[in-house]
Design a protein around this motif. Structure first.
Motif, PDB file in Angstrom:
ATOM      1  N   SER A 183      -2.334  10.204  -0.134  1.00  0.00           N
ATOM      2  CA  SER A 183      -1.301  10.561   0.847  1.00  0.00           C
ATOM      3  C   SER A 183      -1.540   9.862   2.183  1.00  0.00           C
ATOM      4  CB  SER A 183      -1.261  12.074   1.053  1.00  0.00           C
ATOM      5  OG  SER A 183      -0.927  12.738  -0.136  1.00  0.00           O
ATOM      6  N   TRP A 184      -2.787   9.860   2.633  1.00  0.00           N
ATOM      7  CA  TRP A 184      -3.072   9.241   3.918  1.00  0.00           C
ATOM      8  C   TRP A 184      -2.992   7.720   3.850  1.00  0.00           C
ATOM      9  CZ3 TRP A 184      -2.838  10.843   8.659  1.00  0.00           C
ATOM     10  CH2 TRP A 184      -2.916  12.209   8.914  1.00  0.00           C
ATOM     11  N   SER A 185      -3.387   7.152   2.730  1.00  0.00           N
ATOM     12  CA  SER A 185      -3.260   5.694   2.613  1.00  0.00           C
ATOM     13  C   SER A 185      -1.786   5.295   2.616  1.00  0.00           C
ATOM     14  CB  SER A 185      -3.945   5.184   1.349  1.00  0.00           C
ATOM     15  OG  SER A 185      -3.249   5.592   0.176  1.00  0.00           O
ATOM     16  N   GLY A 186      -0.948   6.085   1.935  1.00  0.00           N
ATOM     17  CA  GLY A 186       0.487   5.789   1.908  1.00  0.00           C
ATOM     18  C   GLY A 186       1.151   5.977   3.255  1.00  0.00           C
ATOM     19  N   SER A 187       0.844   7.101   3.928  1.00  0.00           N
ATOM     20  CA  SER A 187       1.498   7.377   5.213  1.00  0.00           C
ATOM     21  C   SER A 187       1.032   6.407   6.291  1.00  0.00           C
ATOM     22  CB  SER A 187       1.240   8.829   5.643  1.00  0.00           C
ATOM     23  OG  SER A 187      -0.148   9.084   5.757  1.00  0.00           O
ATOM     24  N   LEU A 188      -0.285   6.107   6.315  1.00  0.00           N
ATOM     25  CA  LEU A 188      -0.768   5.133   7.297  1.00  0.00           C
ATOM     26  C   LEU A 188      -0.295   3.726   6.949  1.00  0.00           C
ATOM     27  CD1 LEU A 188      -4.427   6.379   7.919  1.00  0.00           C
ATOM     28  CD2 LEU A 188      -2.511   6.449   9.528  1.00  0.00           C
ATOM     29  N   GLY A 189      -0.213   3.422   5.634  1.00  0.00           N
ATOM     30  CA  GLY A 189       0.307   2.122   5.224  1.00  0.00           C
ATOM     31  C   GLY A 189       1.729   1.925   5.702  1.00  0.00           C
ATOM     32  N   TYR A 190       2.564   2.962   5.544  1.00  0.00           N
ATOM     33  CA  TYR A 190       3.952   2.831   6.005  1.00  0.00           C
ATOM     34  C   TYR A 190       4.025   2.804   7.531  1.00  0.00           C
ATOM     35  CZ  TYR A 190       8.863   3.533   6.852  1.00  0.00           C
ATOM     36  OH  TYR A 190      10.153   3.363   7.311  1.00  0.00           O
ATOM     37  N   GLY A 209      -0.113  16.521   0.379  1.00  0.00           N
ATOM     38  CA  GLY A 209      -1.357  15.794   0.134  1.00  0.00           C
ATOM     39  C   GLY A 209      -2.113  15.519   1.418  1.00  0.00           C
ATOM     40  N   MET A 210      -1.400  15.168   2.493  1.00  0.00           N
ATOM     41  CA  MET A 210      -2.049  14.878   3.769  1.00  0.00           C
ATOM     42  C   MET A 210      -2.785  16.084   4.327  1.00  0.00           C
ATOM     43  SD  MET A 210       0.999  12.598   5.523  1.00  0.00           S
ATOM     44  CE  MET A 210       0.238  12.549   7.159  1.00  0.00           C
ATOM     45  N   PHE A 211      -2.250  17.270   4.071  1.00  0.00           N
ATOM     46  CA  PHE A 211      -2.874  18.501   4.576  1.00  0.00           C
ATOM     47  C   PHE A 211      -3.688  19.212   3.496  1.00  0.00           C
ATOM     48  CE2 PHE A 211       0.531  17.733   7.617  1.00  0.00           C
ATOM     49  CZ  PHE A 211      -0.102  17.977   8.824  1.00  0.00           C
ATOM     50  N   ALA A 212      -4.007  18.471   2.417  1.00  0.00           N
ATOM     51  CA  ALA A 212      -4.854  18.973   1.336  1.00  0.00           C
ATOM     52  C   ALA A 212      -4.299  20.244   0.702  1.00  0.00           C
ATOM     53  CB  ALA A 212      -6.280  19.211   1.850  1.00  0.00           C
ATOM     54  N   LEU A 213      -2.981  20.293   0.534  1.00  0.00           N
ATOM     55  CA  LEU A 213      -2.338  21.454  -0.075  1.00  0.00           C
ATOM     56  C   LEU A 213      -1.958  21.204  -1.533  1.00  0.00           C
ATOM     57  CD1 LEU A 213       0.053  22.427   2.883  1.00  0.00           C
ATOM     58  CD2 LEU A 213      -2.201  23.378   2.345  1.00  0.00           C
ATOM     59  N   SER A 214      -2.369  20.062  -2.063  1.00  0.00           N
ATOM     60  CA  SER A 214      -1.973  19.702  -3.428  1.00  0.00           C
ATOM     61  C   SER A 214      -3.066  19.959  -4.449  1.00  0.00           C
ATOM     62  CB  SER A 214      -1.591  18.214  -3.482  1.00  0.00           C
ATOM     63  OG  SER A 214      -0.523  17.938  -2.619  1.00  0.00           O
ATOM     64  N   GLY A 215      -4.080  20.725  -4.060  1.00  0.00           N
ATOM     65  CA  GLY A 215      -5.161  20.998  -5.000  1.00  0.00           C
ATOM     66  C   GLY A 215      -6.129  19.832  -5.065  1.00  0.00           C
ATOM     67  N   THR A 216      -6.638  19.572  -6.242  1.00  0.00           N
ATOM     68  CA  THR A 216      -7.643  18.518  -6.434  1.00  0.00           C
ATOM     69  C   THR A 216      -7.071  17.367  -7.243  1.00  0.00           C
ATOM     70  OG1 THR A 216      -8.455  19.705  -8.373  1.00  0.00           O
ATOM     71  CG2 THR A 216      -9.580  20.112  -6.263  1.00  0.00           C
ATOM     72  N   PHE A 254       5.705  13.968  -8.182  1.00  0.00           N
ATOM     73  CA  PHE A 254       4.289  14.136  -8.480  1.00  0.00           C
ATOM     74  C   PHE A 254       3.500  14.492  -7.217  1.00  0.00           C
ATOM     75  CE2 PHE A 254       5.720  11.058 -11.738  1.00  0.00           C
ATOM     76  CZ  PHE A 254       5.486  11.845 -12.860  1.00  0.00           C
ATOM     77  N   ALA A 255       2.455  15.294  -7.400  1.00  0.00           N
ATOM     78  CA  ALA A 255       1.562  15.632  -6.293  1.00  0.00           C
ATOM     79  C   ALA A 255       0.632  14.461  -6.015  1.00  0.00           C
ATOM     80  CB  ALA A 255       0.755  16.882  -6.639  1.00  0.00           C
ATOM     81  N   LEU A 256       0.069  14.452  -4.806  1.00  0.00           N
ATOM     82  CA  LEU A 256      -0.797  13.358  -4.373  1.00  0.00           C
ATOM     83  C   LEU A 256      -2.119  13.898  -3.846  1.00  0.00           C
ATOM     84  CD1 LEU A 256       1.856  11.316  -2.359  1.00  0.00           C
ATOM     85  CD2 LEU A 256       0.801  10.553  -4.488  1.00  0.00           C
ATOM     86  N   SER A 257      -3.137  13.082  -3.973  1.00  0.00           N
ATOM     87  CA  SER A 257      -4.435  13.456  -3.415  1.00  0.00           C
ATOM     88  C   SER A 257      -4.444  13.231  -1.905  1.00  0.00           C
ATOM     89  CB  SER A 257      -5.550  12.629  -4.062  1.00  0.00           C
ATOM     90  OG  SER A 257      -5.438  11.268  -3.644  1.00  0.00           O
ATOM     91  N   LEU A 258      -5.480  13.747  -1.263  1.00  0.00           N
ATOM     92  CA  LEU A 258      -5.636  13.569   0.187  1.00  0.00           C
ATOM     93  C   LEU A 258      -5.721  12.090   0.542  1.00  0.00           C
ATOM     94  CD1 LEU A 258      -6.225  15.029   2.957  1.00  0.00           C
ATOM     95  CD2 LEU A 258      -8.646  14.744   2.407  1.00  0.00           C
ATOM     96  N   ALA A 259      -6.550  11.336  -0.197  1.00  0.00           N
ATOM     97  CA  ALA A 259      -6.736   9.915   0.105  1.00  0.00           C
ATOM     98  C   ALA A 259      -5.457   9.124  -0.151  1.00  0.00           C
ATOM     99  CB  ALA A 259      -7.887   9.346  -0.721  1.00  0.00           C
ATOM    100  N   ILE A 295       0.833  -1.198   0.000  1.00  0.00           N
ATOM    101  CA  ILE A 295       0.000   0.000   0.000  1.00  0.00           C
ATOM    102  C   ILE A 295       0.870   1.250   0.000  1.00  0.00           C
ATOM    103  CG2 ILE A 295      -1.705   1.319   1.325  1.00  0.00           C
ATOM    104  CD1 ILE A 295      -2.761  -1.331   2.415  1.00  0.00           C
ATOM    105  N   ALA A 296       1.934   1.234   0.795  1.00  0.00           N
ATOM    106  CA  ALA A 296       2.752   2.436   0.986  1.00  0.00           C
ATOM    107  C   ALA A 296       3.720   2.694  -0.167  1.00  0.00           C
ATOM    108  CB  ALA A 296       3.535   2.318   2.295  1.00  0.00           C
ATOM    109  N   ASN A 297       4.353   1.671  -0.689  1.00  0.00           N
ATOM    110  CA  ASN A 297       5.434   1.867  -1.658  1.00  0.00           C
ATOM    111  C   ASN A 297       5.033   2.632  -2.917  1.00  0.00           C
ATOM    112  OD1 ASN A 297       7.227   0.610   0.054  1.00  0.00           O
ATOM    113  ND2 ASN A 297       7.171  -1.363  -0.986  1.00  0.00           N
ATOM    114  N   PRO A 298       3.904   2.294  -3.578  1.00  0.00           N
ATOM    115  CA  PRO A 298       3.542   3.051  -4.775  1.00  0.00           C
ATOM    116  C   PRO A 298       3.330   4.536  -4.500  1.00  0.00           C
ATOM    117  CG  PRO A 298       2.268   1.017  -4.659  1.00  0.00           C
ATOM    118  CD  PRO A 298       2.968   1.171  -3.341  1.00  0.00           C
ATOM    119  N   VAL A 299       2.764   4.846  -3.351  1.00  0.00           N
ATOM    120  CA  VAL A 299       2.501   6.248  -3.003  1.00  0.00           C
ATOM    121  C   VAL A 299       3.818   7.012  -2.836  1.00  0.00           C
ATOM    122  CG1 VAL A 299       1.513   7.783  -1.258  1.00  0.00           C
ATOM    123  CG2 VAL A 299       0.294   5.686  -1.922  1.00  0.00           C
ATOM    124  N   PHE A 300       4.745   6.459  -2.057  1.00  0.00           N
ATOM    125  CA  PHE A 300       6.012   7.146  -1.834  1.00  0.00           C
ATOM    126  C   PHE A 300       6.868   7.172  -3.092  1.00  0.00           C
ATOM    127  CE2 PHE A 300       4.828   6.635   2.596  1.00  0.00           C
ATOM    128  CZ  PHE A 300       5.343   7.787   3.179  1.00  0.00           C
TER     129      PHE A 300
END
Length: 452
Positions: free
Chosen positions: A203-210, A363-370, A196-201, A184-189
């Protein structure tokens, strides 16, 4: 051949078969530290500081050459605009752990003159295969008496059986939980590290996955190490005790990598002055200790930032305690805040680049736009929810056995095991765990702390 000699031979074979090219490093490290300690023992109490300095310098020099020289050269080139070159070495397995272990051994020899051990006992203390490659950082006072007593004690089948179960639990956590959270974490990181920018979902899936990958990976290794040692009649200290349940960062570091925290406290923080010279210097010492603790984990800016963040967390925690803020806060809120702070810091620990870490945090703080979701799937969130339930709602193995470390009596452990086991159900669960671990075993992987 004595039991100590058999275990020492097995430990050396275990270490050297995949790392034979680094054999001279660990062998010379053991011999140099042992004979410096013997030399110190022959000197009057309170003398020989120069010899201690030689020993500590030797240990730091070895780890510095293999672990930090390349990074240091890169930093100097960036700061001074020089063209210095240094080949990056393959890091000798376990060097961080057996180096710190032996520094503590030398310091205690200088202070207390209490380390008059035989060479083969000392060599086993350093190379004992359950704890060699990724800890715990064992203190000689905890393990050496057990090693010296091995040949005097009959083989304990009860401890062997308990150790086997503990080992199976660790294998299950590693293969079924940790390695799947990595997926779950590796593709996100990896995406973030490419810029590349990340969405809110995502970013949180990657950070919580790790966060969960690292938790179950380190928990698995710690339990496998204790289980393997149990099987040979040696009780290792606890190194991991449900740290995400901690209501503060101070408590987190009493539960996460406990032996490293103890080493940093006893041999660095206190040596710097601890809290003996006022609150300001106490905070400075805390920050320096955690900064160096971050650098111990790896030669990279991400580890340094991670250590600095935990230094700041500890300062804030102690300051809030001084103001009385933490006493008025509900425990659930304290646990949630601590967990959130730890998750944010893990981003720097995991990301390959600083840019990648900030991409994840943005992405976790929703600063990456949409940004559209690319990675987070429903089954990811279900698996994360299961992982969080295990982390926060279930007891760990040491709690079930009421195991508190080497001081726990064999009889107490055996009695506790007899009280909680139900033979058929236990056998079914153990068999199921082994079956699942084998069935879902992915390509060969290593423990995360194996890399430090």
């Amino acid at each position: 051949m004595s039991q100590v000699a058999v275990l020492l031979t097995a430990s050396l074979v275990f270490y050297l078969l995949p790392n034979w090219e680094h054999a001279y490093i660990i062998v010379s490290s053991v011999l140099v530290n042992f004979f410096i300690a013997r030399w110190l023992l022959r000197l009057p109490q309170g003398t020989g500081r120069w010899l201690l300095t030689v020993g500590v310098t030797f240990n730091l020099g070895v780890i510095g050459y293999y672990k930090y020289a390349f990074f240091g050269t890169q930093v100097l080139n960036g700061l001074l605009d020089t063209q210095l070159s240094f080949s990056q070495h393959v890091l000798p397995v376990g060097i961080s752990f057996y180096t710190f272990q032996q520094i503590a051994f030398l310091v205690d020899t200088f202070r207390y003159r209490n380390t008059a051990y035989r060479l083969k006992d000392y060599a086993l203390f350093v190379t004992f295969f359950p704890q060699l490659i990724a800890g715990p950082i064992v203190h000689h006072s905890q393990v050496m008496p057990q090693i010296e007593a091995i040949h005097k004690k009959p083989f304990n089948w009860s401890l062997f059986n308990i150790g086997l179960v503990w080992l199976v639990v660790g294998v299950f956590k590693k293969i079924i939980l940790a390695d799947n959270f990595a997926k779950i974490a590796n593709p996100v990181f990896n995406h973030a590290d490419k810029g590349f920018a990340l969405s809110l979902a995502d970013s949180w899936s990657g950070s919580l996955g790790y966060t969960l990958q690292l938790y179950f990976d380190f928990s698995a290794y710690s339990e496998m190490a204790i289980g393997l040692a149990f099987m040979f009649g040696v009780k290792l200290p606890l190194n991991f005790f449900s740290p995400y349940k901690a209501p503060s960062i101070v408590e987190f570091w009493r539960r996460w990598h406990i032996t490293l925290s103890t080493f940093l406290r006893d041999y660095l923080y206190i040596a710097l002055g601890g809290n003996r010279k006022g609150k300001l210097l106490k905070y400075v010492n805390l920050f320096i200790t955690m900064l160096l603790g971050g650098l111990w984990h790896g030669a990279g800016w991400g580890f340094i930032i991670w250590g600095a963040l935990h230094g700041l967390y500890l300062i804030i925690n102690h300051f809030f305690r001084f103001l009385g803020v933490t006493r008025a806060m509900p425990k659930a809120v304290s646990v949630a805040i601590t967990f959130f702070a730890v998750v944010c810091a893990w981003v720097f620990f995991r990301a390959v680049s600083i840019e990648g870490a900030f991409n994840v945090l943005s992405g976790m703080f929703a600063l990456s736009g949409t940004e559209p979701n690319k990675f987070a799937q429903l089954y990811h969130w279900v698996f994360i929810a299961i992982g969080l339930f295990v982390v926060f709602a279930l007891p760990n193995v040491s709690q079930l056995l009421n195991y508190q470390g080497p001081e726990t009596a064999d009889e107490q452990i055996s009695a506790r095991w007899s009280a909680i086991q139900v033979s058929r159900i236990s056998a079914l669960l153990i068999g199921l765990s082994i079956g699942l671990a084998i069935m879902f075993m992915p390509e060969p992987t290593v423990f995360i702390y194996f890399n430090f």
